[in-house]
Design an enzyme around this catalytic site. Structure first.
Site, PDB file in Angstrom:
ATOM      1  N   GLU A 187      42.533   3.027 -22.183  1.00 23.42           N
ATOM      2  CA  GLU A 187      43.085   4.155 -21.417  1.00 23.42           C
ATOM      3  C   GLU A 187      43.930   5.050 -22.330  1.00 23.42           C
ATOM      4  O   GLU A 187      43.835   6.287 -22.284  1.00 23.42           O
ATOM      5  CB  GLU A 187      43.938   3.625 -20.266  1.00 23.42           C
ATOM      6  CG  GLU A 187      44.747   4.694 -19.526  1.00 23.42           C
ATOM      7  CD  GLU A 187      46.092   4.180 -19.073  1.00 23.42           C
ATOM      8  OE1 GLU A 187      47.108   4.870 -19.319  1.00 23.42           O
ATOM      9  OE2 GLU A 187      46.144   3.089 -18.464  1.00 23.42           O
ATOM     10  N   HIS A 188      44.771   4.437 -23.173  1.00 20.94           N
ATOM     11  CA  HIS A 188      45.609   5.212 -24.088  1.00 20.94           C
ATOM     12  C   HIS A 188      44.771   6.001 -25.093  1.00 20.94           C
ATOM     13  O   HIS A 188      45.141   7.118 -25.482  1.00 20.94           O
ATOM     14  CB  HIS A 188      46.555   4.277 -24.852  1.00 20.94           C
ATOM     15  CG  HIS A 188      47.852   4.045 -24.167  1.00 20.94           C
ATOM     16  ND1 HIS A 188      49.057   4.454 -24.685  1.00 20.94           N
ATOM     17  CD2 HIS A 188      48.149   3.446 -22.979  1.00 20.94           C
ATOM     18  CE1 HIS A 188      50.044   4.108 -23.869  1.00 20.94           C
ATOM     19  NE2 HIS A 188      49.513   3.483 -22.832  1.00 20.94           N
TER      20      HIS A 188
ATOM     21  N   GLU B 187      56.100   0.279 -25.615  1.00 29.09           N
ATOM     22  CA  GLU B 187      56.022   0.255 -24.150  1.00 29.09           C
ATOM     23  C   GLU B 187      56.263  -1.159 -23.623  1.00 29.09           C
ATOM     24  O   GLU B 187      56.966  -1.351 -22.622  1.00 29.09           O
ATOM     25  CB  GLU B 187      54.647   0.759 -23.705  1.00 29.09           C
ATOM     26  CG  GLU B 187      54.488   0.869 -22.197  1.00 29.09           C
ATOM     27  CD  GLU B 187      53.106   1.367 -21.798  1.00 29.09           C
ATOM     28  OE1 GLU B 187      52.848   1.447 -20.580  1.00 29.09           O
ATOM     29  OE2 GLU B 187      52.285   1.668 -22.698  1.00 29.09           O
TER      30      GLU B 187
END
Length: 457
Positions: A76-77, A153
């Site tokens: 996704e990133h 993160e």
């Protein structure tokens, strides 16, 4: 209109694959299944000039292999970090030049890549979305940089106990299973991935038959479908491997650390969103902990002052589920909080009144309907509904299922979940938190499901 796009009036997808047919769903929704198996759904909205569109893939962290922990999230990133035709900067500049934006999100079962643009710029947004999925560059330098971003993160997440306790709860509920692992992965797993590994995950799991392209807003179905069919023509038509099965087990995860508050979740086995008891359990969760009038809020916060924040939730997956009660508390009150919470749940499963259930039903219906009043959630709902049920559920069906629930249906759902093993997760000063065996004994005479496990550092 061609034969391939024949519209069948008043019909919806009842879990069937109807290649080349355009079916009318609830309201003005239309769904076309292309020959590749890819489905295209649109929901036109009056009085708007923008479109929310996206690609929803029926693959998430549950599809990761043992050595791929965090891969779905990393993919996704990497989505907007460059393609064969565009650099990461070009992707950002092109979409922002027309006032649009791009985003992506990952869950345990699905991944979505979405955009918002003016209606006239829908072709550009679709071109970018198809580009990132069919021609991703996975540049080595970009990959290393994004892996480091995710490591940061993960660190930030570990410093957020109110969020971390939910991940620990999932791990306690589903120990040793892929579904119980965090979506983010670990610093070690994430930094071990190379281009071939990321590309391999995408190639294995991103398939046309398990993908929906959806749009809501100022959109015309035939034109949108033509654009999707042209741009996604090379999307793989092979079948993806089956998602690993999951089953609720129960257990405990504790992270004893210094902080002002302790964050605790007490939980039980839930049900799949395909289960007949799903709606009743959702209403039970709302009745016991969904608002200021709920039993948990009134008893624990208003009457006893044991917690500032307390609520109940039910997380439903394709083949299983988990019910939980979260509370942020003074660590010295942990024993009383857990005792009262279990007592409230036990009484509610036997004594919930018609008035309480009526309020919970109303709250559930408002939540369902209000979530579909904007373009973004409407597009998301169509896609997720097609992936889960094979058709777009109507608002009338959703609210009608809730209206049909009886008092006994909701109570029975509560009684059934309380017969499952207990799951406990906690973060903070935990000296006053009773052992899981002591908590479980209040509900089950049998031994606790698992010994306590310390959270990983």
């Amino acid at each position: 209109m061609t034969a391939r796009r024949k519209t069948l009036e008043g019909k919806t997808l009842e879990g069937k694959t109807l290649e080349g047919k355009t079916l009318e769903g609830p309201g003005d929704i239309k769904v076309t299944t292309l020959p590749s198996g890819l489905r295209v759904a649109t929901d036109p909205m009056a009085l708007v000039e923008t479109v929310r569109l996206g690609v929803w893939v029926d693959a998430g962290s549950r599809d990761e292999r043992r050595e791929e922990h965090g891969m779905a999230h990393l993919l996704e990133h990497m989505a907007f970090k460059g393609t064969g035709r565009r650099s990461a900067q070009q992707i950002a500049e092109e979409i922002e030049a027309v006032g649009g934006d791009l985003n992506a999100m990952t869950s345990s079962e699905q991944t979505a890549f979405v955009a918002k643009v003016l209606a006239a710029d829908t072709p550009l947004a679709l071109d970018i979305l198809s580009d990132i999925l069919l021609e991703p560059a996975f540049d080595a330098e970009e990959l290393r940089r994004e892996e480091e971003v995710i490591v940061q993160e993960i660190g930030a997440y570990k410093d957020s106990p109110e969020e971390l306790v939910h991940d620990y709860f999932t791990e306690a509920a589903f120990p040793g299973q892929v579904i119980g692992r965090t979506i983010l992965g670990t610093p070690e797993s994430v930094t071990s991935f190379d281009r071939d590994a990321v590309e391999g995950f995408l190639t294995r799991n991103y398939k046309a038959s398990h993908t929906v392209v959806a749009a809501a807003g100022k959109v015309e179905h035939e034109r949108f479908t033509d654009q999707v069919e042209r741009l996604f023509a090379r999307f793989s038509q092979a079948a993806p491997p089956p998602m690993p099965a999951a089953s609720y087990v129960g257990g405990e995860m504790r992270d004893d650390r210094k902080s002002e508050q302790a964050h605790v979740i007490l939980g039980f086995g839930g049900v799949s969103y395909l289960d007949d008891a799903h709606d009743a359990l959702q209403v039970f969760a709302s009745a016991v902990g969904g608002g200021m009038s709920s039993r948990l809020f009134q008893d624990i916060r208003e009457k006893r002052g044991l917690a500032y924040s307390i609520y109940a939730f039910h997380s439903a997956y394709r083949d299983t589920g988990a019910f939980g009660v979260y509370a942020g508390i003074d660590p010295k009150k942990a024993a009383e909080l857990t005792t009262v919470t279990l007592d409230v749940l036990s009484r509610a499963a036997e004594e919930l009144t018609e008035a309480e259930i009526r309020r919970a039903k109303a709250q559930s219906k408002v939540a369902l309907l209000s979530a579909q009043e904007a373009a973004a959630p409407r597009a998301s709902f169509m896609a997720r509904s097609l992936l889960a049920y094979g058709r777009v559920l109507s608002r009338e069906e959703l609210t009608g299922r809730i209206d049909k629930l009886s008092v006994e249906d909701v109570r029975a759902a509560g009684r059934t979940l309380l017969q499952t093993p207990l799951a406990v997760s906690a973060v903070g000063p935990l000296r006053k938190l009773p052992p899981i065996g002591e908590l479980a004994s209040r509900l089950h005479p049998a031994p606790a499901p698992k010994l306590a496990r310390a959270a990983r550092g």
